[in-house]
Design a protein around this motif. Structure first.
Motif, PDB file in Angstrom:
ATOM      1  N   ASN A  66      21.463  23.368 -45.535  1.00  0.00           N
ATOM      2  CA  ASN A  66      20.799  22.176 -46.364  1.00  0.00           C
ATOM      3  C   ASN A  66      19.781  21.087 -45.359  1.00  0.00           C
ATOM      4  O   ASN A  66      18.882  20.855 -45.952  1.00  0.00           O
ATOM      5  CB  ASN A  66      21.350  21.039 -47.273  1.00  0.00           C
ATOM      6  CG  ASN A  66      21.594  21.883 -48.068  1.00  0.00           C
ATOM      7  OD1 ASN A  66      21.927  23.255 -48.756  1.00  0.00           O
ATOM      8  ND2 ASN A  66      22.715  21.279 -49.506  1.00  0.00           N
ATOM      9  N   ALA A  67      20.434  20.846 -44.749  1.00  0.00           N
ATOM     10  CA  ALA A  67      19.875  19.860 -43.586  1.00  0.00           C
ATOM     11  C   ALA A  67      19.546  20.756 -42.677  1.00  0.00           C
ATOM     12  O   ALA A  67      18.135  19.900 -42.271  1.00  0.00           O
ATOM     13  CB  ALA A  67      20.694  19.454 -42.292  1.00  0.00           C
ATOM     14  N   ALA A  68      19.341  22.075 -42.160  1.00  0.00           N
ATOM     15  CA  ALA A  68      18.132  23.266 -41.337  1.00  0.00           C
ATOM     16  C   ALA A  68      17.209  23.215 -42.387  1.00  0.00           C
ATOM     17  O   ALA A  68      16.575  23.444 -41.504  1.00  0.00           O
ATOM     18  CB  ALA A  68      18.832  24.926 -40.902  1.00  0.00           C
ATOM     19  N   ARG A  99      14.869   9.734 -38.921  1.00  0.00           N
ATOM     20  CA  ARG A  99      16.908   9.548 -39.305  1.00  0.00           C
ATOM     21  C   ARG A  99      17.026  10.802 -39.854  1.00  0.00           C
ATOM     22  O   ARG A  99      18.524  11.280 -39.881  1.00  0.00           O
ATOM     23  CB  ARG A  99      16.977   8.431 -40.421  1.00  0.00           C
ATOM     24  CG  ARG A  99      18.829   8.288 -41.163  1.00  0.00           C
ATOM     25  CD  ARG A  99      18.305   6.878 -41.904  1.00  0.00           C
ATOM     26  NE  ARG A  99      19.850   6.981 -42.181  1.00  0.00           N
ATOM     27  CZ  ARG A  99      20.050   6.978 -44.226  1.00  0.00           C
ATOM     28  NH1 ARG A  99      19.517   7.254 -44.581  1.00  0.00           N
ATOM     29  NH2 ARG A  99      21.443   6.838 -44.166  1.00  0.00           N
ATOM     30  N   LEU A 100      16.744  11.652 -40.232  1.00  0.00           N
ATOM     31  CA  LEU A 100      16.758  12.943 -40.831  1.00  0.00           C
ATOM     32  C   LEU A 100      17.564  13.258 -40.065  1.00  0.00           C
ATOM     33  O   LEU A 100      18.599  14.703 -40.209  1.00  0.00           O
ATOM     34  CB  LEU A 100      15.202  14.251 -41.195  1.00  0.00           C
ATOM     35  CG  LEU A 100      15.426  14.015 -42.588  1.00  0.00           C
ATOM     36  CD1 LEU A 100      13.687  14.149 -42.991  1.00  0.00           C
ATOM     37  CD2 LEU A 100      16.524  15.016 -43.897  1.00  0.00           C
ATOM     38  N   TYR A 101      17.323  13.991 -38.077  1.00  0.00           N
ATOM     39  CA  TYR A 101      17.281  13.782 -37.654  1.00  0.00           C
ATOM     40  C   TYR A 101      19.020  13.490 -37.002  1.00  0.00           C
ATOM     41  O   TYR A 101      20.558  14.349 -37.045  1.00  0.00           O
ATOM     42  CB  TYR A 101      17.344  13.919 -35.604  1.00  0.00           C
ATOM     43  CG  TYR A 101      16.155  15.124 -35.696  1.00  0.00           C
ATOM     44  CD1 TYR A 101      15.667  16.130 -35.463  1.00  0.00           C
ATOM     45  CD2 TYR A 101      14.700  14.440 -36.337  1.00  0.00           C
ATOM     46  CE1 TYR A 101      14.904  16.825 -34.885  1.00  0.00           C
ATOM     47  CE2 TYR A 101      13.811  14.912 -36.453  1.00  0.00           C
ATOM     48  CZ  TYR A 101      13.637  16.242 -36.258  1.00  0.00           C
ATOM     49  OH  TYR A 101      12.409  17.547 -35.867  1.00  0.00           O
ATOM     50  N   ASP A 102      19.299  12.365 -37.246  1.00  0.00           N
ATOM     51  CA  ASP A 102      21.135  11.518 -37.047  1.00  0.00           C
ATOM     52  C   ASP A 102      21.457  12.243 -37.810  1.00  0.00           C
ATOM     53  O   ASP A 102      22.802  12.787 -37.864  1.00  0.00           O
ATOM     54  CB  ASP A 102      20.811  10.212 -36.947  1.00  0.00           C
ATOM     55  CG  ASP A 102      19.584   9.927 -35.629  1.00  0.00           C
ATOM     56  OD1 ASP A 102      20.020  10.045 -34.739  1.00  0.00           O
ATOM     57  OD2 ASP A 102      19.310   8.635 -36.470  1.00  0.00           O
ATOM     58  N   LEU A 103      21.196  12.640 -39.564  1.00  0.00           N
ATOM     59  CA  LEU A 103      21.427  12.570 -40.511  1.00  0.00           C
ATOM     60  C   LEU A 103      22.228  14.131 -40.587  1.00  0.00           C
ATOM     61  O   LEU A 103      23.611  14.880 -40.508  1.00  0.00           O
ATOM     62  CB  LEU A 103      20.610  13.222 -41.580  1.00  0.00           C
ATOM     63  CG  LEU A 103      21.286  11.260 -42.582  1.00  0.00           C
ATOM     64  CD1 LEU A 103      19.734  11.017 -43.840  1.00  0.00           C
ATOM     65  CD2 LEU A 103      22.235  10.337 -42.887  1.00  0.00           C
ATOM     66  N   ALA A 104      21.237  15.106 -39.818  1.00  0.00           N
ATOM     67  CA  ALA A 104      21.637  16.584 -39.682  1.00  0.00           C
ATOM     68  C   ALA A 104      22.734  16.382 -38.268  1.00  0.00           C
ATOM     69  O   ALA A 104      24.115  17.231 -38.631  1.00  0.00           O
ATOM     70  CB  ALA A 104      20.701  17.428 -38.815  1.00  0.00           C
ATOM     71  N   HIS A 105      23.100  15.368 -37.267  1.00  0.00           N
ATOM     72  CA  HIS A 105      23.776  16.060 -36.249  1.00  0.00           C
ATOM     73  C   HIS A 105      25.263  15.531 -37.165  1.00  0.00           C
ATOM     74  O   HIS A 105      26.029  16.042 -36.350  1.00  0.00           O
ATOM     75  CB  HIS A 105      23.475  15.063 -34.687  1.00  0.00           C
ATOM     76  CG  HIS A 105      22.665  15.458 -34.442  1.00  0.00           C
ATOM     77  ND1 HIS A 105      21.443  14.278 -33.218  1.00  0.00           N
ATOM     78  CD2 HIS A 105      21.990  16.125 -34.403  1.00  0.00           C
ATOM     79  CE1 HIS A 105      20.215  15.034 -33.250  1.00  0.00           C
ATOM     80  NE2 HIS A 105      20.855  16.325 -33.727  1.00  0.00           N
TER      81      HIS A 105
END
Length: 251
Positions: free
Chosen positions: A175-177, A194-200
């Motif tokens: 889902n993050a991808a 912030r999406l990148y931090d959440l994905a990591h």
């Protein structure tokens, strides 16, 4: 567009969505919006033949995202009417090809259907993102991913703490991808979003799923694939997920 709304919700968000949609696109078949009382009812579209049906919960229909959700579903209807392979390919057939000879747990099969829905959503949002600002969509993706990461259970063994919820961390990575693929495909956010931090954070919980590979798969889907090309992309994506999560479970 012939649009009718039935149920206990105001029609104004759907009429507004129709007016915006018709600035660039149109639908040949009538649209029936059915408001459902179940707050967990997923917003979805069906195509029974002579008209389209947009099913949506009353909670969603009265939310700040109502117009955007309607636009998204109108885009699915448009793809269906135009015979786009993403909306004509049988998901059941593709999953049978991808998973033939493999024993797959029920919840992972549900994840494979979700991957297929993500691929459809990419093509639907290629339409909706031509119609206006994307701020609400980005916020929606961000809040959805943050919610998936919010429930942090106690460590399951010494030295190991889950970052995403105990339930289904693998699909959280996918889902993050999808979220990052969509925003990168349309250049909606910067690399410091912030999406990148959440994905990591999601990837730390299920590193074997292949976040970057799935992001590329979603982001780089060709605008106008033929049926064979799209079927192969869907089969490869679901087979890759099944293989990766099997390996993660073994680890």
């Amino acid at each position: 567009m012939d649009l009718r709304v039935t149920g206990s919700a105001p029609p104004s968000p759907f009429l507004s969505a129709r007016d915006l949609f018709e600035t660039e696109y149109d639908l040949s078949l009538p649209v029936r919006v059915r408001i459902r009382e179940d707050p967990d009812e997923r917003t979805w579209t069906s195509h029974p033949g002579e008209y389209h049906v947009l099913n949506i919960s009353r909670q969603a229909a009265t939310s700040a995202m109502a117009r955007e959700l309607a636009l998204h579903e109108f885009a699915h209807m448009h793809r269906n009417e135009r015979g786009h392979p993403s909306h004509t390919q049988s998901t059941d057939e593709a999953l049978f090809l991808a998973l033939s000879g493999r024993s797959v747990e029920r919840h992972k099969l549900a994840h494979c259907y979700q991957i297929a829905n993500h691929m459809k959503d990419i093509y639907a949002d290629d339409i909706t993102l031509t119609l206006g600002p994307a701020d609400k969509l980005v916020s929606f993706l961000e809040s959805g991913l943050a919610a998936a990461l919010a429930d942090r259970p106690a460590p399951s063994r010494a030295g190991f703490e889950r970052i995403s919820p105990a339930a289904d961390p693998e699909i959280t990575v996918v889902n993050a991808a999808f979220a990052l693929a969509l925003v990168e495909r349309h250049g909606l956010v910067g690399e410091d979003h912030r999406l990148y931090d959440l994905a990591h954070a999601a990837v730390r919980d299920a590193p074997g799923v292949g976040f970057e590979a799935f992001k590329r798969r979603f982001r780089d889907l060709r605008n106008d694939p033929d049926e064979s090309e799209y079927r192969k992309a869907l089969v490869d994506a679901t087979r890759t997920y099944a293989t990766a999560t099997d390996a993660q479970a073994a680890d």
